[in-house]
Design a protein around this motif. Structure first.
Motif, PDB file in Angstrom:
ATOM      1  N   VAL A  89       0.836  -1.189   0.000  1.00  0.00           N
ATOM      2  CA  VAL A  89       0.000   0.000   0.000  1.00  0.00           C
ATOM      3  C   VAL A  89       0.880   1.252   0.000  1.00  0.00           C
ATOM      4  O   VAL A  89       1.770   1.392   0.835  1.00  0.00           O
ATOM      5  N   ASN A  90       0.607   2.150  -0.953  1.00  0.00           N
ATOM      6  CA  ASN A  90       1.405   3.370  -1.054  1.00  0.00           C
ATOM      7  C   ASN A  90       1.237   4.236   0.188  1.00  0.00           C
ATOM      8  O   ASN A  90       2.208   4.760   0.732  1.00  0.00           O
ATOM      9  N   SER A  91      -0.006   4.379   0.652  1.00  0.00           N
ATOM     10  CA  SER A  91      -0.237   5.227   1.812  1.00  0.00           C
ATOM     11  C   SER A  91       0.424   4.656   3.055  1.00  0.00           C
ATOM     12  O   SER A  91       0.684   5.379   4.008  1.00  0.00           O
ATOM     13  N   ASP A  92       0.696   3.325   3.057  1.00  0.00           N
ATOM     14  CA  ASP A  92       1.379   2.738   4.205  1.00  0.00           C
ATOM     15  C   ASP A  92       2.794   3.288   4.348  1.00  0.00           C
ATOM     16  O   ASP A  92       3.375   3.222   5.430  1.00  0.00           O
ATOM     17  N   LEU A 108      -4.830   3.846  15.062  1.00  0.00           N
ATOM     18  CA  LEU A 108      -5.457   4.727  14.071  1.00  0.00           C
ATOM     19  C   LEU A 108      -5.040   4.402  12.638  1.00  0.00           C
ATOM     20  O   LEU A 108      -5.608   4.939  11.692  1.00  0.00           O
ATOM     21  N   ARG A 109      -4.054   3.527  12.486  1.00  0.00           N
ATOM     22  CA  ARG A 109      -3.495   3.284  11.165  1.00  0.00           C
ATOM     23  C   ARG A 109      -4.530   2.791  10.154  1.00  0.00           C
ATOM     24  O   ARG A 109      -4.621   3.352   9.043  1.00  0.00           O
ATOM     25  N   PRO A 110      -5.358   1.776  10.443  1.00  0.00           N
ATOM     26  CA  PRO A 110      -6.350   1.350   9.434  1.00  0.00           C
ATOM     27  C   PRO A 110      -7.354   2.454   9.109  1.00  0.00           C
ATOM     28  O   PRO A 110      -7.765   2.615   7.954  1.00  0.00           O
ATOM     29  N   HIS A 111      -7.758   3.201  10.125  1.00  0.00           N
ATOM     30  CA  HIS A 111      -8.739   4.256   9.888  1.00  0.00           C
ATOM     31  C   HIS A 111      -8.160   5.364   9.002  1.00  0.00           C
ATOM     32  O   HIS A 111      -8.822   5.841   8.069  1.00  0.00           O
ATOM     33  N   LEU A 112      -6.915   5.770   9.277  1.00  0.00           N
ATOM     34  CA  LEU A 112      -6.278   6.792   8.453  1.00  0.00           C
ATOM     35  C   LEU A 112      -6.067   6.296   7.028  1.00  0.00           C
ATOM     36  O   LEU A 112      -6.184   7.058   6.062  1.00  0.00           O
ATOM     37  N   ASP A 114      -8.024   4.202   5.413  1.00  0.00           N
ATOM     38  CA  ASP A 114      -9.301   4.298   4.720  1.00  0.00           C
ATOM     39  C   ASP A 114      -9.596   5.743   4.309  1.00  0.00           C
ATOM     40  O   ASP A 114     -10.148   6.001   3.233  1.00  0.00           O
ATOM     41  N   ILE A 115      -9.243   6.669   5.178  1.00  0.00           N
ATOM     42  CA  ILE A 115      -9.469   8.076   4.860  1.00  0.00           C
ATOM     43  C   ILE A 115      -8.626   8.499   3.660  1.00  0.00           C
ATOM     44  O   ILE A 115      -9.103   9.166   2.736  1.00  0.00           O
ATOM     45  N   MET A 116      -7.366   8.086   3.653  1.00  0.00           N
ATOM     46  CA  MET A 116      -6.452   8.492   2.588  1.00  0.00           C
ATOM     47  C   MET A 116      -6.847   7.896   1.240  1.00  0.00           C
ATOM     48  O   MET A 116      -6.549   8.474   0.188  1.00  0.00           O
ATOM     49  N   LEU A 117      -7.523   6.747   1.260  1.00  0.00           N
ATOM     50  CA  LEU A 117      -7.907   6.087   0.021  1.00  0.00           C
ATOM     51  C   LEU A 117      -9.356   6.362  -0.358  1.00  0.00           C
ATOM     52  O   LEU A 117      -9.867   5.765  -1.307  1.00  0.00           O
ATOM     53  N   ALA A 118     -10.040   7.214   0.379  1.00  0.00           N
ATOM     54  CA  ALA A 118     -11.444   7.496   0.089  1.00  0.00           C
ATOM     55  C   ALA A 118     -11.586   8.187  -1.262  1.00  0.00           C
ATOM     56  O   ALA A 118     -10.659   8.806  -1.779  1.00  0.00           O
ATOM     57  N   LEU A 170      -8.867  -0.558  13.816  1.00  0.00           N
ATOM     58  CA  LEU A 170     -10.044  -0.900  13.023  1.00  0.00           C
ATOM     59  C   LEU A 170      -9.619  -1.600  11.749  1.00  0.00           C
ATOM     60  O   LEU A 170      -8.599  -1.293  11.147  1.00  0.00           O
ATOM     61  N   GLN A 171     -10.438  -2.530  11.314  1.00  0.00           N
ATOM     62  CA  GLN A 171     -10.133  -3.232  10.079  1.00  0.00           C
ATOM     63  C   GLN A 171     -10.616  -2.391   8.886  1.00  0.00           C
ATOM     64  O   GLN A 171     -11.664  -1.765   8.931  1.00  0.00           O
ATOM     65  N   SER A 172      -9.821  -2.414   7.843  1.00  0.00           N
ATOM     66  CA  SER A 172     -10.193  -1.666   6.643  1.00  0.00           C
ATOM     67  C   SER A 172     -11.337  -2.370   5.944  1.00  0.00           C
ATOM     68  O   SER A 172     -11.294  -3.571   5.700  1.00  0.00           O
TER      69      SER A 172
END
Length: 987
Positions: A89-92, A108-112, A114-118, A170-172
């Motif tokens: 994952v690039n955002s990772d 917060l990593r999974p939640h962030l 999801d936000i970055m890939l929205a 949180l799970q993506s």
């Protein structure tokens, strides 16, 4: 979401930057756009604001720099999409670095992510009618958030509290938004209309900002991709992205994040920072670019202006070369700063004198050969056709007028036909082989004076004019070849703006004066009765003129053919069969016999002269109006540009139609209908020898030839210097030596054919250049069209020459053009030649109060009273040139007086400093250049030297070797200790 676009000024890169800003759960919305200037989504989300210059807070710039110091800057990351690259994952990449720096909680990593890939929401995409009836929770949250925030619904609330998360976070959740990241997905609809405003080969950068409730501190990450990639619906248009920036903050920090996003957006528009963002090798160089940008920022005091005011984009953006030189001292070649000057540089190698014979000519040929194929290819544009029509009609009129005057001065040895033929021969040769094909060869007043002097000398001594003139021409060719052989054309570097403006102004004023003079001469042929109440005593009669028209008329009479006839005066005409009393003929009989009907006093034609004035003023007025239409805000730019290009043609056609429908007998353009010499019995080839001419005359012809050479050299080279001025931005190089060589060939051919000698005509050449000026066609919203230079090519001048020779074949078309219309074109050519001249601008300063005077460099650096003295001296020189030209007995000294203006300019160095002359004129070769602080404004190099990957392999590693800016912010600065109140930073 913010989005920002911007065209790069780097020759190898064109960029468009997009900055999206998040505002609702798992959704990003496009709120601000840059192509070059900032545009805001207006209230309601249906309309973009007018483009304006971004006004930034100095506090936000400091905050941004410190954020980059503490944040993540990743360069040349190999990513293929926003969501996945090589299975990772690039955002990772950003999330891992933020986590390693302990900037965020692991949960917060999974939640962030999801936000970055929205997905993104763009204003150009409208909801379908089916979806308008049922609103989603996201839509309701959007409306509530906008209502609460005053239109800015930026909070990214989490779907679960931090306390409810376990250590794994949180799970993506898979979402249909992943499909929207695919640019080939049917759900992705790029804005095709907006794409037209973006330059070719543009790239994009995306900046996304938003607040997350569970965050405790600000997160910032800047990524430069190794290769530009299409990132789906992130961009409003289908452009590959090169830069991605994420900014997140805790609840309540949205306003601050918005300002930080605007700052990095505006920095990416900046030409210098953008180039550094492409070429920097590490984070330190990136931060040095931020420092350099901050050093160039101008701060406006808070009590002097309103930050809410949207600043209009400037009409002209100043050159940034001085910044490139200051931040890149290791480059082998520094970029020149923009200068104001004349038509050449004293350091131009093309003007350097050489002892090697023909060196200048050979260099000119080598310089022109690579461009020769493009001189024809570059003409494939509609603007060239418009220029061809304009300049052809603008040169045909003076050729006809000059031919009539020359015929009177030389007893018809050379007349209108010879002038038209000369324009064709010289025009074709110079267009094909000349060094500067933008020059247009034509007739000049001083050449007419010279031809008159030579003819009178031959007439007084009973010599044959044409053979004697042939030898004057051959001596002139020899002298010009000597100039070419010994590279004497390099002397043009001593021609400064002082001489250029004096000469160009004189020629332009001549055009304007002659236009009005010819207009008022119409009143003599078509007089106006200014006393209509007085009785008019008519005394009309028919008079005979002994010419071929009478022969034709008599031969066509029904009552017999007349072979032999003699003119016994204007009263009686005798033939072998009949004697005619001309005074007794009626007007119809007079016309039938080929006579001329006249009245004393003359017959009045009141409407003809006044219509001529209307045609004259209409042609000029319509042309000026349509030229200025290009800068108006009506219609798309392409329509305005084409109307401006064809302004002269539209004006001519309009006035010709007006004249045609009114049906009044206005004077029309008269062109010979047969291709033959004007004087009967004269052939096209001139014999060099004559029994009337003594042998020593062939040697004595060198004396007038010397004056002719001076005149040809000055006329040709001064015009060439004016055409080659730096402000015209010509790209294909000069050709002064080659020009003189081609002129020598044309003088020789014209001497053999008995044609007038043609040289570069200043006004016609300037009209040719101005009609081919090109501007940027693809401009960003708010950006004024940028002057790119001149469409340099040979085809327009070539076709002008060809059509001039074919004018005898299109007389049926040309004879419907009223002369007042062409006089209006005459007036416009002279008027346009005066516009933009510094001499004319300095004349206006006499009438302008100080507070209304323009902000130009020479007013900044030279005292006003010294500018006025310089202008007065130039006026005196111009008046002397006019007087000498106008008095026939001394007009032969005109070329010498032009040379004298160069001497006057040299004497001015005793009155003015070189610093002053640099701004109000040009420096002469060998002048000592004094250093001034105004000329050497340089900034300190930031603490880390910026180096070009392409040009410099070594970088400065030691910070101590660099110079820190005066505002340098320590890297140990603690963000928490700085005030959070915007605009309260104390400098």
């Amino acid at each position: 979401s913010f989005i920002r676009h911007m065209p790069s000024r780097d020759p190898s890169v064109k960029v468009a930057f997009f900055m999206p800003l998040q505002y609702e759960i798992m959704r990003k919305r496009h709120l601000i756009t840059w192509v070059k200037y900032e545009e805001n989504l207006e209230e309601g989300g249906k309309r973009w604001s007018k483009p304006h210059v971004a006004s930034l807070s100095m506090h936000s710039l400091f905050e941004l720099r410190c954020a980059f110091v503490d944040g993540v800057v990743t360069l040349d990351h190999d990513a293929h999409s926003l969501s996945n690259v090589n299975g990772k994952v690039n955002s990772d990449k950003l999330l891992e670095e933020w986590q390693d720096q302990n900037d965020m909680d692991t949960r917060l990593r999974p939640h962030l992510r999801d936000i970055m890939l929205a997905g993104h929401k763009h204003s150009h995409i409208k909801r379908s009618k089916a979806s308008k009836g049922s609103r989603t929770l996201s839509d309701i949250a959007d409306e509530r958030s906008e209502a609460e925030k005053g239109g800015y619904g930026f909070q990214l609330a989490s779907s679960a509290s931090l306390a409810s998360m376990d250590s794994s976070g949180l799970q993506s959740v898979p979402s249909s938004q992943d499909l929207m990241s695919d640019p080939t997905s049917p759900s992705y609809k790029p804005n095709l209309n907006f794409m037209r405003k973006i330059p070719k080969d543009a790239e994009a950068a995306n900046v996304m900002v938003g607040e997350v409730e569970e965050l405790e501190k600000r997160l910032i990450g800047f990524v430069r991709l190794k290769e530009p990639r299409l990132l789906g619906d992130v961009t409003e248009v289908a452009l590959p992205s090169r830069f991605v920036c994420f900014m997140f903050g805790p609840k309540g920090s949205m306003t601050q994040l918005m300002e930080l996003g605007r700052c990095i957006s505006t920095m990416m528009v900046d030409e210098i920072f953008r180039e550094l963002a492409y070429k920097c090798l590490d984070k330190e160089e990136f931060l040095a670019g931020v420092d350099e940008f901050m050093e160039q920022v101008t701060v406006l005091p808070p009590g002097e202006w309103d930050p809410k005011i949207r600043l209009e984009p400037p009409s002209k953006v100043p050159s940034q070369n001085f910044r490139k030189n200051s931040i890149n001292p290791l480059l082998g070649k520094l970029l020149p700063a923009e200068e104001e000057g004349g038509g050449h540089s004293i350091d131009d190698p093309a003007l350097s004198w050489s002892k090697i014979p023909f060196k200048g000519l050979i260099d000119d040929v080598k310089r022109k050969i690579p461009h020769y194929p493009y001189d024809f290819k570059d003409s494939l544009h509609i603007q060239c056709f418009a220029s061809f029509i304009y300049v052809f009609l603008g040169t045909l009129t003076p050729n006809v007028t000059f031919g009539g005057l020359l015929g009177q001065a030389t007893d018809q040895y050379m007349g209108v036909m010879e002038c038209i033929f000369a324009a064709a021969v010289s025009g074709v040769l110079f267009a094909l082989f000349g060094g500067q094909p933008m020059n247009i060869l034509g007739s000049t007043g001083p050449m007419l004076v010279l031809e008159t002097i030579i003819y009178n000398l031959c007439k007084d001594n009973d010599w044959d004019f044409m053979p004697a003139r042939f030898w004057v021409g051959m001596w002139t060719v020899l002298f010009i070849l000597i100039i070419v052989i010994f590279n004497l054309s390099s002397c043009v570097k001593y021609i400064t703006r002082f001489t250029e403006d004096s000469f160009a102004t004189l020629i332009a004023v001549i055009f304007i004066v002659e236009a009005f003079k010819k207009l008022f001469e119409i009143e003599k042929d078509y007089p106006v009765n200014f006393h209509p109440d007085d009785p008019i005593p008519f005394n009309c009669s028919c008079s005979s003129t002994c010419n071929e028209n009478v022969t034709t008329a008599l031969g066509a009479l029904a009552y017999g053919a007349f072979i032999n006839y003699t003119c016994t005066g204007t009263e009686n005409f005798t033939t072998s069969n009949i004697s005619i009393n001309w005074n007794g003929l009626t007007p119809a009989e007079c016309s039938e016999f080929g006579g001329s009907w006249g009245c004393d006093p003359k017959q009045y034609y009141g409407d003809v002269f006044f219509l001529s004035v209307i045609l004259f003023a209409g042609t000029f007025g319509i042309t000026v109006l349509l030229i200025s239409f290009k800068t108006s805000s009506l219609f798309p730019n392409v329509i305005r540009q084409r109307v401006s290009d064809f302004s002269v043609l539209i004006a001519i056609v309009s006035m010709v139609l007006l004249d045609y429908f009114l049906g009044l007998p206005t004077p029309k353009l008269t062109v010979p209908s047969e291709f033959k010499p004007t004087r009967p019995g004269r052939g096209w080839i001139i014999s060099p020898f004559s029994d009337k001419n003594p042998w020593w005359l062939y040697l004595a012809a060198s004396v007038p030839a010397a004056l002719s050479t001076i005149l040809v050299f000055l006329d040709q080279q001064i015009t060439a210097v004016i055409v080659n001025r730096k402000e015209h931005k010509l790209q294909k190089g000069v050709g002064y030596h080659l020009d003189m060589f081609i002129v020598a060939i044309t003088v020789g051919i014209h001497s053999l054919l008995g044609l007038p000698w043609y040289v570069a005509a200043t006004v016609s050449a300037l009209a040719h250049v101005q009609s081919l000026q090109k501007e940027s066609e693809c401009t960003a919203p708010g950006e004024k069209p940028v002057f790119l230079g001149v469409r340099e090519q040979r085809v327009t001048a070539l076709f002008i020459g060809i059509l001039s020779g074919l004018a005898v074949l299109i007389t049926s078309v040309l004879r419907i053009i009223p002369m007042p219309v062409l006089y209006g074109v005459f007036f416009f050519m002279g008027f346009s030649a005066l516009r933009g001249q510094q001499f004319v601008d300095r004349l206006i300063l006499f009438l302008q109060p100080r507070k209304y005077q323009p902000d130009v460099p020479y007013i900044r650096h030279v005292q006003l009273w010294r500018i006025h003295i310089f202008t007065i001296i130039q006026i005196i020189c111009l008046v002397l040139l006019w007087v000498v030209k106008s008095i026939k007995s001394i007009s032969i000294a005109f070329p010498l007086l032009v040379l004298a203006t160069g001497i006057v300019r040299k004497v001015l160095e005793c009155i003015y400093t070189n610093h002053e002359l640099k701004y109000i004129d040009d420096l002469l070769p060998g002048s000592e250049k004094k250093s001034h602080n105004e000329d050497n404004d340089k900034i300190d190099v930031p603490y880390k030297t910026f180096s070009s990957i392409d040009s410099v392999s070594a970088i400065v590693e030691d910070k101590e070797n660099g110079i820190k800016p005066s505002f340098y912010v320590d890297e140990e600065c603690d963000v928490k200790q700085r005030t959070t109140a915007l605009g309260n930073t104390k400098l």
